[in-house]
Each structure stands twice: as structure tokens, then as C-alpha cells.
Design a protein around this motif. Structure first.
Motif, mmCIF file in Angstrom:
data_model
loop_
_atom_site.group_PDB
_atom_site.id
_atom_site.type_symbol
_atom_site.label_atom_id
_atom_site.label_comp_id
_atom_site.label_asym_id
_atom_site.label_seq_id
_atom_site.Cartn_x
_atom_site.Cartn_y
_atom_site.Cartn_z
ATOM 1 N N PRO A 146 0.784 -1.195 -0.086
ATOM 2 C CA PRO A 146 -0.332 -0.843 -0.040
ATOM 3 C C PRO A 146 0.596 1.250 0.338
ATOM 4 N N LEU A 147 0.067 2.118 -0.454
ATOM 5 C CA LEU A 147 1.508 4.042 -0.788
ATOM 6 C C LEU A 147 -0.160 4.431 -0.338
ATOM 7 N N HIS A 148 0.039 5.061 1.419
ATOM 8 C CA HIS A 148 -1.437 5.591 1.700
ATOM 9 C C HIS A 148 -0.091 6.327 2.694
ATOM 10 N N LEU A 149 -0.626 7.614 2.182
ATOM 11 C CA LEU A 149 0.537 9.621 2.698
ATOM 12 C C LEU A 149 -0.557 9.202 4.112
ATOM 13 N N ARG A 150 -0.558 9.642 5.549
ATOM 14 C CA ARG A 150 -1.122 9.750 6.246
ATOM 15 C C ARG A 150 -0.431 11.550 7.099
ATOM 16 N N VAL A 151 -1.487 11.587 8.001
ATOM 17 C CA VAL A 151 0.056 13.545 8.416
ATOM 18 C C VAL A 151 -0.796 12.762 10.126
ATOM 19 N N CYS A 152 0.429 13.111 11.194
ATOM 20 C CA CYS A 152 0.342 13.056 12.241
ATOM 21 C C CYS A 152 -0.762 14.071 12.934
ATOM 22 N N PRO A 153 -1.152 13.948 13.660
ATOM 23 C CA PRO A 153 -2.496 15.159 14.082
ATOM 24 C C PRO A 153 -1.666 15.815 15.730
ATOM 25 N N GLU A 154 -1.012 15.424 15.651
ATOM 26 C CA GLU A 154 -0.008 15.914 17.144
ATOM 27 C C GLU A 154 1.300 16.804 16.715
ATOM 28 N N CYS A 155 1.671 15.678 15.758
ATOM 29 C CA CYS A 155 3.659 16.652 15.356
ATOM 30 C C CYS A 155 3.660 17.052 14.542
ATOM 31 N N PHE A 156 2.404 16.455 13.248
ATOM 32 C CA PHE A 156 1.894 16.903 11.951
ATOM 33 C C PHE A 156 3.101 16.145 11.438
ATOM 34 N N LEU A 157 4.121 15.206 11.730
ATOM 35 C CA LEU A 157 5.112 14.271 10.194
ATOM 36 C C LEU A 157 3.373 14.137 9.219
ATOM 37 N N VAL A 158 3.843 13.795 8.213
ATOM 38 C CA VAL A 158 3.476 13.502 7.313
ATOM 39 C C VAL A 158 4.499 11.905 7.010
ATOM 40 N N GLN A 159 3.769 10.386 6.906
ATOM 41 C CA GLN A 159 4.675 9.205 6.913
ATOM 42 C C GLN A 159 3.886 8.399 6.494
ATOM 43 N N LEU A 160 4.339 7.370 5.550
ATOM 44 C CA LEU A 160 4.248 6.053 5.243
ATOM 45 C C LEU A 160 4.695 5.255 5.789
ATOM 46 N N PRO A 161 3.119 3.988 6.278
ATOM 47 C CA PRO A 161 4.298 2.942 7.312
ATOM 48 C C PRO A 161 5.403 2.397 6.540
ATOM 49 N N PRO A 162 5.865 1.986 7.515
ATOM 50 C CA PRO A 162 7.608 0.996 7.369
ATOM 51 C C PRO A 162 7.092 -0.331 6.720
ATOM 52 N N LEU A 163 6.536 -0.349 5.948
ATOM 53 C CA LEU A 163 5.989 -2.065 5.442
ATOM 54 C C LEU A 163 7.133 -2.180 4.163
ATOM 55 N N ILE A 164 8.669 -1.818 3.897
ATOM 56 C CA ILE A 164 9.711 -2.395 3.551
ATOM 57 C C ILE A 164 10.241 -2.020 4.160
ATOM 58 N N ASP A 165 11.699 -2.893 4.228
ATOM 59 C CA ASP A 165 12.618 -3.136 5.280
ATOM 60 C C ASP A 165 13.874 -2.037 4.368
ATOM 61 N N TYR A 219 7.055 7.729 -2.312
ATOM 62 C CA TYR A 219 7.467 6.084 -2.463
ATOM 63 C C TYR A 219 7.848 5.494 -1.340
ATOM 64 N N HIS A 220 7.782 4.651 -1.576
ATOM 65 C CA HIS A 220 7.968 3.916 0.277
ATOM 66 C C HIS A 220 9.487 3.533 0.696
ATOM 67 N N GLU A 221 10.238 3.908 -0.740
ATOM 68 C CA GLU A 221 12.067 4.264 0.060
ATOM 69 C C GLU A 221 11.383 5.627 1.438
ATOM 70 N N HIS A 222 10.502 7.083 0.732
ATOM 71 C CA HIS A 222 10.511 7.688 1.450
ATOM 72 C C HIS A 222 9.956 7.802 2.702
ATOM 73 N N PHE A 223 9.912 7.736 3.675
ATOM 74 C CA PHE A 223 9.344 7.102 5.158
ATOM 75 C C PHE A 223 8.077 8.452 5.587
ATOM 76 N N GLN A 224 9.061 9.602 5.292
ATOM 77 C CA GLN A 224 8.084 10.745 5.790
ATOM 78 C C GLN A 224 8.511 11.893 5.154
ATOM 79 N N TYR A 225 8.280 12.944 5.141
ATOM 80 C CA TYR A 225 8.040 13.906 4.222
ATOM 81 C C TYR A 225 8.035 15.329 4.632
ATOM 82 N N TYR A 226 9.057 16.136 4.798
ATOM 83 C CA TYR A 226 9.438 16.858 6.290
ATOM 84 C C TYR A 226 8.852 18.716 5.611
ATOM 85 N N THR A 227 8.298 19.205 6.934
ATOM 86 C CA THR A 227 8.344 20.802 6.752
ATOM 87 C C THR A 227 9.054 20.752 7.459
ATOM 88 N N VAL A 228 9.865 22.231 7.688
ATOM 89 C CA VAL A 228 10.736 22.547 8.482
ATOM 90 C C VAL A 228 10.384 22.596 10.031
#
Length: 421
Positions: free
Chosen positions: A46-65, A219-228
Motif C-alpha cells: 500500500p502507498l497511503h500517505l498520512r499525517v500525524c494530528p499531533e506533531c504533523f509529521l507526514v509519513q508512510l507506514p514502514p512496510l519495506i525493509d 514512494y515506499h523508500e520515502h518514509f516521511q516528508y518534512y516541513t521545517v
């Protein structure tokens, strides 16, 4: 944006992450197929992007090693002229900014094939690359760049410090998104850097991704996506403080973070405060900025498919240029296969004779385009627009045109692109 529980945020531990966009399922983007593998099944995730409602880190689940992806890697930084120039400019600027000299020690994490550190070696500075991929690390050593084959964590950082001493500068370009263990990797950065040293991190800016619908960089290699803001929170977990931010055009819009150990950090720069204010105004420090992104992604998909289908109906030929990881997100999400894109080409010989994961499009050498004279060339690494428009200027000789799918579909003549580059 419904909330869903998928194991919690990897930075703060909060649960009930909110959906940003669901791109379906696809194979890992760098898992290019050999001809023999075409008859075998492929694993998709799955390639489903989500955002944390507390710290707002945007992330994918760690599905690949990461160990499975990066031990043998298909990406070599040195095949991009513009990226080599970018690395040279960074090195020159860092030497001047930090006053680096023959007594300085520079470490680059995820140093790839030595594309950057060769500039450090040329200046007579002591350096070390830390690169997990065996094949590209060997290429770096052959180029005269000392390279350790390892993943960075706190233990690796401590071992390097013990053997080589603390680093005056630690560089981590386009890797901070690639590690699922943010806390362990950040601890490794702190273990490497001297108490009065610097850490420089380049990563795609989430602000650019959202505003320009650059969803193919998901994509799966990008586990998270950053703001400053989220990068600052992550680095603070190991006592590193961001003090300055540079905005860069690379990868469609990146940020270069300059961080120091908290005890010597000092006040943040004005341009860092300005960038934080811009992120906040865009709604990326809460959930509001992510609403509507999925609809814009769907518009990109439909526009590209409509173009390819209409070209096919008219009997016009469209081929691809490049086989980057981001291209595989786009191809898989759009369901583009050899019936609509008979092949793509790439400068990296490692990929020649292989096939794109999931969509199974052949990857050929670049000279195939001049042989076939297609009507259109779909540019998959759109972030290298100026460089590739110049390289592909010869298409104008037979009336060929370039197609850029992101941030919106554009069809242009190469000669106009070269003039405007």
C-alpha cells in the motif's frame, strides 16, 4: 480527512493518523525487473500517505525493509550533470561558510557513489562516506572516496567517531526521508558531529510537494516528508537545533537545514523564521493544508491518461525519458503500461535491459529515441527539466515534443525550452 489507526506516529507516538492521499498499491520503486523476472509475481505494498494530528509529521507506514532496498541499489547520483554541479556548489559554499581546512573532517551519510565527497577529496580535506549500498559504495571507493558500507544509527556513529574523530561537518543529502527509524538515525548524526560542529541536511520540502502536486515523490523508500517545523522537532530529539534554512530548486523544491548541537546553536536565522511562517500560512502546521490534495492528484492522473489515450487513437507515438523512482509511482498510479508507453530510456547502464516495477515497461539506452523519432517524449524526472530539455533539443529536428506531467500536464517544443532554460 478521516483518522485511522496504523501503528502510530514514528516521531511522537500519537495514534489515529489522518489520510492525505491513497495511491493504491505498488512495488518498491527501485525494484527494476530483469527479463527473467517478467514471468514471476511481484510484491506490492500500500502507498497511503498520512499525517500525524499531533506533531504533523507526514509519513508512510514502514512496510519495506531498507536493508532489502539499499543493499543493491539502482540509483547512481553521478549520472546527473546538474546534480554534480549542485554538489560542487555546496562543497565550495560549505568550505567558505564553515572555514573548513586541511585539519577538518567531513562525513557524508548516504554518500552514494562519491558524487559530493570527491569535491572534498579534491580540496585536500579528510572525509568519509557512509553508504549502505554495496554496489554504489564500491564505485565511490574506486573514485578515491573513503567509504564505509553501513547504515547509520547511534552505534555506527559512535564507532566512526571512535576511529576517525568527531566531524566538523556531517552532510545528509536526500536521506533523512529514507529512514524509518528517525530517532536512531538522528542519534547517529549527533554521535558523528563535534560539539561545535555542523549538520547539513537536504530534503524535499513538503510545502513544494503539496502546493505543486508532486505526488510522484511519494514512494515506499520515502518514509516521511518534512516541513521545517517537523524536521526541527525530529532533530531536537537528539539535541540538534536547526538554525538556518536555505530554499533550493532541487527535486522540485527542497530545503537545506543547517543544524548544530543545542549548546552552541544560537538564534534562528531570519530566512528560517520566514519559511516557518510560510508553512504555517499554507496550513501545514495543522491539518487544513492537506485538504484537497487527493483531488489535485486525481486531476494529474486523468490529464496524463487522457493525453496518452488520445495520442494512441491518433496513431502518434509516445515514449519515456528516464526511469527514476518517482516515475514508477506515477506509472503505477496511472496504470500506464507498454500499450501506452512502449519503452523509456535512461542514461544509467545498470537499468538497460530491465523493466519498470509493476508496469513492466522496457528500459533502453537513450540513443533509441533518435533512432525511432517518436512524436512525444514523456519526461519522468521532470525536476531536471532544464537539463533534460537541453539534452533532448534534437527532437526539434523532426518535430518531436516534450511532455511534462507534473505539476500539470505541459507539452512543449524542445527548442523553446532550451531558449528559456
Amino acid at each position: 480527512m478521516p483518522s485511522e489507526d496504523h501503528g502510530g506516529c514514528r516521531l511522537c507516538g500519537a495514534r489515529d493518523l489522518a489520510s492525505v492521499v491513497d495511491l493504491g498499491a505498488s512495488p518498491p520503486c527501485e525494484s527494476f525487473l530483469s527479463a527473467a523476472a517478467l514471468e514471476a509475481p511481484e510484491m506490492t505494498f500500500p502507498l497511503h500517505l498520512r499525517v500525524c494530528p499531533e506533531c504533523f509529521l507526514v509519513q508512510l507506514p514502514p512496510l519495506i525493509d531498507p536493508a532489502e532496498t539499499f543493499t543493491e541499489y539502482a540509483y547512481f547520483s553521478s549520472f546527473s550533470h546538474s546534480w554534480l554541479e549542485h554538489a560542487e556548489r555546496f562543497t565550495a559554499g560549505a568550505v567558505e561558510r564553515l572555514g573548513l581546512d586541511g585539519d577538518s573532517f567531513v562525513v557524508e551519510v548516504a554518500s552514494n557513489d562519491g558524487y559530493l565527497l570527491r569535491n572534498v577529496v579534491a580540496r585536500g580535506l579528510r572525509c568519509l562516506g557512509i553508504e549502505p549500498s554495496v554496489n554504489v559504495g564500491e564505485a565511490a571507493r574506486e573514485a578515491g572516496v573513503p567509504t564505509l558500507t553501513a547504515f547509520l544509527d547511534e552505534d555506527t556513529g559512535a564507532a566512526v567517531r571512535h576511529e576517525h574523530g568527531r566531524a566538523d561537518l556531517v552532510v545528509a543529502n536526500n536521506v533523512y526521508a529514507h529512514i524509518p527509524d528517525i530517532l536512531g538515525f538522528t542519534a547517529g548524526l549527533r554521535a558523528l558531529v563535534a560539539d561545535d560542529g555542523w549538520v547539513s541536511i537536504e530534503v524535499q520540502h513538503l510545502l513544494s510537494l503539496i502546493e505543486s502536486t508532486q505526488y510522484d515523490t511519494i514512494y515506499h523508500e520515502h518514509f516521511q516528508y518534512y516541513t521545517v517545523a517537523t524536521a526541527r522537532r525530529a532533530l531536537a530529539t537528539s539535541g540538534l537545533t536547526v538554525v538556518d534554512v536555505e530554499r533550493l530548486p532541487t527535486h522540485g523544491g527542497s530545503i537545506r537545514l543547517w543544524a548544530r548541537p543545542a549548546a552552541v546553536a544560537g538564534a534562528p536565522s531570519e530566512r528560517m523564521l520566514e519559511t516557518l511562517a510560510e508553512e504555517k500560512a499554507a496550513g501545514l502546521h495543522d491539518l487544513s493544508g492537506y485538504a484537497g490534495f487527493a483531488r489535485r492528484v486525481e486531476a494529474v492522473r486523468l490529464d496524463l491518461l487522457e493525453f496518452l489515450i488520445q495520442a494512441k487513437r491518433r496513431g502518434e507515438r509516445v515514449v519515456g525519458y528516464g526511469a527514476p523512482g518517482k516515475g514508477n509511482t506515477l506509472l503505477n498510479h496511472c496504470g500506464i503500461r507498454p500499450d501506452l508507453l512502449p519503452y523509456t530510456v535512461d542514461r544509467n547502464p545498470y537499468k538497460h535491459g530491465r523493466y519498470t516495477p509493476g508496469t513492466r515497461i522496457p528500459i533502453l539506452a537513450p540513443d533509441r529515441i533518435a533512432q525511432d523519432r517518436p512524436d512525444y517524449v514523456l519526461v519522468l524526472p521532470w525536476n531536471l527539466r532544464a537539463e533534460l530539455s537541453s539534452q533532448l533539443g534534437y527532437l526539434a529536428g523532426w518535430g518531436g515534443r516534450l511532455v511534462f506531467p507534473i505539476p500539470r500536464l505541459e507539452i512543449v517544443t524542445p527548442e523553446r525550452e532550451v531558449i528559456g532554460a
